[in-house]
Scaffold this motif. Structure first.
Motif, PDB file in Angstrom:
ATOM      1  N   VAL A  12       0.856  -1.185   0.000  1.00  0.00           N
ATOM      2  CA  VAL A  12       0.000   0.000   0.000  1.00  0.00           C
ATOM      3  C   VAL A  12       0.896   1.240   0.000  1.00  0.00           C
ATOM      4  O   VAL A  12       1.886   1.283   0.735  1.00  0.00           O
ATOM      5  CB  VAL A  12      -0.893   0.004   1.272  1.00  0.00           C
ATOM      6  N   PRO A  13       0.547   2.265  -0.782  1.00  0.00           N
ATOM      7  CA  PRO A  13       1.343   3.497  -0.750  1.00  0.00           C
ATOM      8  C   PRO A  13       1.106   4.263   0.544  1.00  0.00           C
ATOM      9  O   PRO A  13       0.030   4.202   1.139  1.00  0.00           O
ATOM     10  CB  PRO A  13       0.811   4.289  -1.955  1.00  0.00           C
ATOM     11  N   VAL A  14       2.136   4.981   0.971  1.00  0.00           N
ATOM     12  CA  VAL A  14       2.054   5.849   2.148  1.00  0.00           C
ATOM     13  C   VAL A  14       2.439   7.250   1.686  1.00  0.00           C
ATOM     14  O   VAL A  14       3.512   7.436   1.113  1.00  0.00           O
ATOM     15  CB  VAL A  14       3.013   5.389   3.264  1.00  0.00           C
ATOM     16  N   SER A  15       1.564   8.213   1.920  1.00  0.00           N
ATOM     17  CA  SER A  15       1.883   9.578   1.503  1.00  0.00           C
ATOM     18  C   SER A  15       3.034  10.126   2.338  1.00  0.00           C
ATOM     19  O   SER A  15       3.227   9.726   3.485  1.00  0.00           O
ATOM     20  CB  SER A  15       0.655  10.481   1.630  1.00  0.00           C
ATOM     21  N   ARG A  16       3.788  11.032   1.759  1.00  0.00           N
ATOM     22  CA  ARG A  16       4.959  11.556   2.475  1.00  0.00           C
ATOM     23  C   ARG A  16       4.541  12.324   3.720  1.00  0.00           C
ATOM     24  O   ARG A  16       5.261  12.340   4.708  1.00  0.00           O
ATOM     25  CB  ARG A  16       5.838  12.372   1.559  1.00  0.00           C
ATOM     26  N   SER A  17       3.363  12.934   3.704  1.00  0.00           N
ATOM     27  CA  SER A  17       2.912  13.684   4.883  1.00  0.00           C
ATOM     28  C   SER A  17       2.513  12.763   6.036  1.00  0.00           C
ATOM     29  O   SER A  17       2.478  13.188   7.184  1.00  0.00           O
ATOM     30  CB  SER A  17       1.738  14.589   4.516  1.00  0.00           C
ATOM     31  N   ARG A  18       2.229  11.505   5.755  1.00  0.00           N
ATOM     32  CA  ARG A  18       1.802  10.564   6.794  1.00  0.00           C
ATOM     33  C   ARG A  18       2.905   9.563   7.166  1.00  0.00           C
ATOM     34  O   ARG A  18       2.740   8.776   8.090  1.00  0.00           O
ATOM     35  CB  ARG A  18       0.555   9.816   6.337  1.00  0.00           C
ATOM     36  N   PHE A  19       4.024   9.597   6.456  1.00  0.00           N
ATOM     37  CA  PHE A  19       5.091   8.615   6.670  1.00  0.00           C
ATOM     38  C   PHE A  19       5.656   8.687   8.088  1.00  0.00           C
ATOM     39  O   PHE A  19       5.789   7.677   8.770  1.00  0.00           O
ATOM     40  CB  PHE A  19       6.204   8.796   5.636  1.00  0.00           C
ATOM     41  N   GLY A  20       5.999   9.877   8.551  1.00  0.00           N
ATOM     42  CA  GLY A  20       6.593  10.038   9.880  1.00  0.00           C
ATOM     43  C   GLY A  20       5.660   9.595  10.988  1.00  0.00           C
ATOM     44  O   GLY A  20       6.073   8.901  11.930  1.00  0.00           O
ATOM     45  N   GLY A  21       4.389   9.967  10.889  1.00  0.00           N
ATOM     46  CA  GLY A  21       3.409   9.560  11.891  1.00  0.00           C
ATOM     47  C   GLY A  21       3.201   8.061  11.913  1.00  0.00           C
ATOM     48  O   GLY A  21       3.055   7.454  12.982  1.00  0.00           O
ATOM     49  N   LEU A  22       3.198   7.453  10.737  1.00  0.00           N
ATOM     50  CA  LEU A  22       3.045   6.003  10.655  1.00  0.00           C
ATOM     51  C   LEU A  22       4.242   5.304  11.280  1.00  0.00           C
ATOM     52  O   LEU A  22       4.086   4.356  12.056  1.00  0.00           O
ATOM     53  CB  LEU A  22       2.888   5.560   9.198  1.00  0.00           C
ATOM     54  N   LYS A  23       5.434   5.793  10.990  1.00  0.00           N
ATOM     55  CA  LYS A  23       6.644   5.195  11.547  1.00  0.00           C
ATOM     56  C   LYS A  23       6.619   5.267  13.077  1.00  0.00           C
ATOM     57  O   LYS A  23       6.937   4.296  13.760  1.00  0.00           O
ATOM     58  CB  LYS A  23       7.875   5.917  10.989  1.00  0.00           C
ATOM     59  N   ALA A  24       6.211   6.415  13.611  1.00  0.00           N
ATOM     60  CA  ALA A  24       6.109   6.574  15.066  1.00  0.00           C
ATOM     61  C   ALA A  24       5.045   5.650  15.638  1.00  0.00           C
ATOM     62  O   ALA A  24       5.250   5.014  16.677  1.00  0.00           O
ATOM     63  CB  ALA A  24       5.790   8.025  15.402  1.00  0.00           C
ATOM     64  N   GLN A  25       3.901   5.551  14.983  1.00  0.00           N
ATOM     65  CA  GLN A  25       2.820   4.697  15.452  1.00  0.00           C
ATOM     66  C   GLN A  25       3.236   3.231  15.439  1.00  0.00           C
ATOM     67  O   GLN A  25       2.912   2.483  16.354  1.00  0.00           O
ATOM     68  CB  GLN A  25       1.577   4.894  14.577  1.00  0.00           C
TER      69      GLN A  25
END
Length: 70
Positions: free
Chosen positions: A51-64
Motif C-alpha cells: 500500500v502506498p504511504v503519503s509523504r505527509s503521513r510517513f513520519g506519523g506512521l513510523k512513530a505509530q
C-alpha cells in the motif's frame, strides 16, 4: 461513506490512515520503506499486499508502528 467518516469510526489504536485512499490495520504491517518522496507499507496476508504511504503521513506512521511494537 467518505474515507474520513470510515476513519473516524475506527479504533485509532489499531487502524491508521496512510494515504488519501488507504486505511490499514497496524497488526497486519510487516514492512515499511521509503520510495523516493513517498513510502510503501507491506501487509501480511495470504498474498502479501503493498500500500502506498503519503509523504505527509510517513513520519506519523513510523512513530505509530514503533509504539505499536512495544
Amino acid at each position: 461513506l467518505p474515507i474520513s467518516q470510515v476513519e473516524a469510526r475506527l479504533d485509532h489504536a489499531h487502524f491508521i490512515r496512510v494515504h488519501r485512499s488507504h486505511i490499514v490495520n497496524l497488526e497486519r504491517v510487516v514492512g515499511l520503506k521509503r520510495d523516493r518522496d513517498h513510502g510503501l507499507i507491506e501487509l501480511a496476508g495470504y498474498d502479501p499486499y503493498v500500500v502506498p504511504v503519503s509523504r505527509s503521513r510517513f513520519g506519523g506512521l513510523k512513530a505509530q508502528l514503533s509504539l505499536h511494537a512495544m
